[in-house]
Design a protein around this motif. Structure first.
Motif, PDB file in Angstrom:
ATOM      1  N   ARG A  69      22.871  59.719  38.113  1.00 13.57           N
ATOM      2  CA  ARG A  69      22.502  59.027  39.285  1.00 13.57           C
ATOM      3  C   ARG A  69      21.839  57.625  38.932  1.00 13.57           C
ATOM      4  O   ARG A  69      21.104  57.408  37.817  1.00 13.57           O
ATOM      5  N   PRO A  70      22.496  56.576  39.624  1.00 11.69           N
ATOM      6  CA  PRO A  70      21.944  55.294  39.403  1.00 11.69           C
ATOM      7  C   PRO A  70      20.480  55.155  39.565  1.00 11.69           C
ATOM      8  O   PRO A  70      20.014  55.464  40.796  1.00 11.69           O
ATOM      9  N   TRP A  71      19.938  54.191  38.780  1.00 17.31           N
ATOM     10  CA  TRP A  71      18.454  53.836  39.133  1.00 17.31           C
ATOM     11  C   TRP A  71      18.251  52.422  38.804  1.00 17.31           C
ATOM     12  O   TRP A  71      18.918  51.786  38.069  1.00 17.31           O
ATOM     13  N   THR A  72      17.147  51.976  39.528  1.00 21.86           N
ATOM     14  CA  THR A  72      17.113  50.379  39.750  1.00 21.86           C
ATOM     15  C   THR A  72      15.685  50.249  39.320  1.00 21.86           C
ATOM     16  O   THR A  72      14.765  50.972  39.591  1.00 21.86           O
TER      17      THR A  72
ATOM     18  N   CYS B  35       8.044  48.627  30.840  1.00 22.04           N
ATOM     19  CA  CYS B  35       9.428  48.126  31.482  1.00 22.04           C
ATOM     20  C   CYS B  35      10.305  48.151  30.480  1.00 22.04           C
ATOM     21  O   CYS B  35      11.550  48.585  30.171  1.00 22.04           O
ATOM     22  N   GLN B  36       9.876  47.556  28.884  1.00 26.14           N
ATOM     23  CA  GLN B  36      10.551  47.594  27.786  1.00 26.14           C
ATOM     24  C   GLN B  36      11.112  48.827  27.359  1.00 26.14           C
ATOM     25  O   GLN B  36      12.099  48.955  27.135  1.00 26.14           O
ATOM     26  N   GLN B  37      10.204  49.855  27.512  1.00 30.20           N
ATOM     27  CA  GLN B  37      10.719  51.275  27.210  1.00 30.20           C
ATOM     28  C   GLN B  37      11.892  51.849  28.131  1.00 30.20           C
ATOM     29  O   GLN B  37      12.650  52.308  27.750  1.00 30.20           O
ATOM     30  N   LEU B  38      11.677  51.335  29.393  1.00 26.35           N
ATOM     31  CA  LEU B  38      12.626  52.062  30.420  1.00 26.35           C
ATOM     32  C   LEU B  38      14.133  51.274  30.215  1.00 26.35           C
ATOM     33  O   LEU B  38      15.131  51.809  30.459  1.00 26.35           O
ATOM     34  N   LEU B  39      14.024  50.061  29.651  1.00 28.50           N
ATOM     35  CA  LEU B  39      15.495  49.506  29.547  1.00 28.50           C
ATOM     36  C   LEU B  39      16.305  50.243  28.638  1.00 28.50           C
ATOM     37  O   LEU B  39      17.679  50.277  28.932  1.00 28.50           O
ATOM     38  N   ALA B  40      15.969  51.036  27.829  1.00 32.71           N
ATOM     39  CA  ALA B  40      16.924  51.883  26.919  1.00 32.71           C
ATOM     40  C   ALA B  40      17.534  53.173  27.901  1.00 32.71           C
ATOM     41  O   ALA B  40      18.457  53.742  27.320  1.00 32.71           O
ATOM     42  N   TYR B  41      17.082  53.432  29.012  1.00 34.69           N
ATOM     43  CA  TYR B  41      17.487  54.213  30.078  1.00 34.69           C
ATOM     44  C   TYR B  41      18.489  53.947  30.726  1.00 34.69           C
ATOM     45  O   TYR B  41      18.954  54.402  31.708  1.00 34.69           O
ATOM     46  N   HIS B  42      19.317  52.630  30.575  1.00 34.66           N
ATOM     47  CA  HIS B  42      20.349  52.250  31.228  1.00 34.66           C
ATOM     48  C   HIS B  42      20.264  52.028  32.671  1.00 34.66           C
ATOM     49  O   HIS B  42      20.818  52.780  33.478  1.00 34.66           O
ATOM     50  N   PRO B  43      19.522  51.165  33.224  1.00 40.59           N
ATOM     51  CA  PRO B  43      19.256  50.713  34.765  1.00 40.59           C
ATOM     52  C   PRO B  43      20.609  50.466  35.349  1.00 40.59           C
ATOM     53  O   PRO B  43      21.320  49.745  34.549  1.00 40.59           O
TER      54      PRO B  43
ATOM     55  N   ALA C 269      23.091  46.762  32.951  1.00 39.62           N
ATOM     56  CA  ALA C 269      22.637  46.553  34.339  1.00 39.62           C
ATOM     57  C   ALA C 269      23.434  45.426  35.219  1.00 39.62           C
ATOM     58  O   ALA C 269      23.491  44.369  34.230  1.00 39.62           O
ATOM     59  N   VAL C 270      23.475  45.231  36.303  1.00 38.09           N
ATOM     60  CA  VAL C 270      23.687  44.191  37.150  1.00 38.09           C
ATOM     61  C   VAL C 270      22.081  43.780  37.312  1.00 38.09           C
ATOM     62  O   VAL C 270      21.230  44.150  37.744  1.00 38.09           O
TER      63      VAL C 270
END
Lengths: 263, 263, 263
Positions: B95-98, B114-122, B167-168
């Motif tokens: 599922r896409p997440w933003t 937020c840096q940690q989250l970037l690895a989860y491909h928003p 991400a876009v």
């Protein structure tokens, strides 16, 4: 204590001009119910609100912000720890902070916490008569959120609190009284419909917090926050069909009255 | 990087029709201040919002929802754990997440998270110029919530982030820039009054999250979310007497513009 | 079970007069998204809302308040502990409490918690058809927040729940059904636009909680809460240009309709 004096429109105009030249960034740690309304009130007058609540971040942020608001309406133990960290940081950085002791007296966690906070020298305390009397240690009966006392009854308690903490104490009601321990300024006006919209008292505390950041007479500055609020309430009342539309018109009125001052 | 292209009205109309045929259910884990406004924006365009925040339930729900929004405005440690569980589940279920990295850079808990989250491909990242630059590792000075940079300044950072995460990246401001690492779409319009209503940026992120669920060009789809937002802002401005009435007219305008597309 | 009866306008008028003579203080433990709207709905009809959420304070306060609302929309483990403390205190003090089982069935923490709460004899349960059916143990498919069943389908489940708990069960939808285990009252009206404003269902639960505090027939009292809500929805619809202005007009309409009864 000297005789109460009414804030004059020219005094208010002078303070509003000063405010428009120095719009503050206000760190709001407030209750769950009024967050959006509080932010919109600050934005309408040209200030910037920011709600930062994690204990570590709150301490960081209250050193960045121009002023801090603490409102205990939906206090929890973990929030009280974050609030204490923010107040400590604000005090160390000499940023003014404002206390809104919502429903103090009736409930124990918030009553103990507010008493603890008084040692940290708030710049302002804003409450209704019952809250100010309870915070000053006077016995009051009440159901928490609504004041059962007229604001005049709390003036003595207000001055007691002001002398004990060095805060300016703002007692809001049909007539607002501002006490610095010696002098009393009064502001009248507003509209009963304001009591039918949630968060007007809490948002006034945020406006008070914004006006603590100004130079000059704190008593006069905070009375101007009350004056602006009362004028906006009257203007909104003339246009409102009920408390729903009142809420929109009130924000519009704050915006228009603030913009007028800039012109 | 190719030259920025302006999104055309016909492109937007095509995407809005597609959206009205596939209204998504969006799981919003957002900040305390903007929950109601965010939900009302999604409802106005025909989407369904749901705010589920317990760690276990958030993981369950992000596998049910069409898309997920993560907004770190009032982050706490326990919320970051629940958000991570939701992002993990969304990623597993494709599922896409933003991500809305509110005030990233200035405050450490959210910056690290937020840096940690970037690895989860928003699927998308939406922020103002200062936030996008900070997230891309560029040094910015700022007070957190207000961007001190024009959106054009952040385009390079946007493409860097887009390439690193797939991400876009949506940089919003007077002019919006959407970056996918190679192509740039721009959307102009809106109204300065939008910055005097709390949560407009956060609500745009929710709309972006809703449009990540569509098939087709993600760059074009997300630019359409920005385009709809800007048109609604202009329409609301023509009717508003200030930020209070603007807020109501803005929701009405989103509803009217979305319904027009269905006809 | 007897045949459903439509609530008559004269019955509603009688109950509204009673309500205006005994405006209650309602302790709301509700979800993050709808706090302000819920409070404004209660204030518009003359009631006093108070949101107190700390475990210790919630127990203290639910002995002070006239009635208690529990809404599990944004449940967490720590909130469920505080809610349980409040429900226990309310039950001990014989104060009526109302359950809004938001999205029960789909998510496990809230489903288990709502089942646990049923043993504490709620005075009322208000949900959409899918929620009432799930709470009664019937298998439903759903995405959580939107009902996929018409309210009539849930009447049998409503009576089952009513008999098991002694609550009046309010199934809201295009047509509302109120079940006490034997008799069924129906209320029709309202407007589809109410489903495009977040929190209308949650705010109806708060109104239901307010009307549980009245003497007389609970079935008739709670049907009057639904009747007032439906009338306000119709009145707001005639003035609204979309869901944004609807929200303001709806609060105004509740206020006007309540004030009419007082005259």
């Amino acid at each position: 204590m000297n005789q109460p004096q009414q804030l004059q429109a020219e005094q208010a105009a002078r303070v509003l001009t000063l405010f428009s030249q120095h719009p503050p960034l206000i760190h709001c740690m407030t209750n769950d119910v009024v967050q959006g309304f509080t932010a919109n009130v600050l934005l309408a007058v040209g200030a910037s609100p920011a709600m930062v609540i994690d204990q570590q971040e709150a301490a960081q942020f209250s050193a960045i912000a121009s002023g801090l608001l603490i409102n205990v309406g939906t206090l929890t133990r973990s929030r009280s720890a974050a609030m204490l960290a923010a107040v400590t940081a604000a005090t160390q950085q000499q940023r003014p902070w404002t206390l809104d002791p919502v429903a103090v007296g009736a409930l124990s966690l918030r009553s103990d916490f507010c008493q603890q906070l008084l040692a940290y020298h708030p710049a302002a305390i804003r409450g209704n008569a019952s809250e100010i009397m309870a915070l000053a240690g006077q016995t009051v009966s009440g159901r928490g959120v609504d004041s059962l006392h007229g604001s005049l009854q709390a003036v003595e308690a207000g001055h007691l609190l002001a002398r004990a903490t060095q805060a300016v104490v703002v007692i809001s009601g049909e007539q607002d009284y501002l006490c610095d321990g010696e002098n009393t300024l009064t502001v009248s006006g507003g509209d009963p419909l304001m009591t039918r919209v949630v968060g007007t008292g809490c948002a006034l505390s945020a406006l008070v917090a914004a006006f603590t950041t100004l130079a000059g007479s704190r008593l006069e500055n905070l009375a101007t926050a009350c004056w602006l609020f009362a004028r906006a309430g009257e203007q909104a009342r003339r246009q409102a069909a009920g408390p729903g539309s009142f809420r929109s018109h009130f924000i519009d009125a704050l915006w228009q009255l603030s913009a007028q001052e800039v012109r």
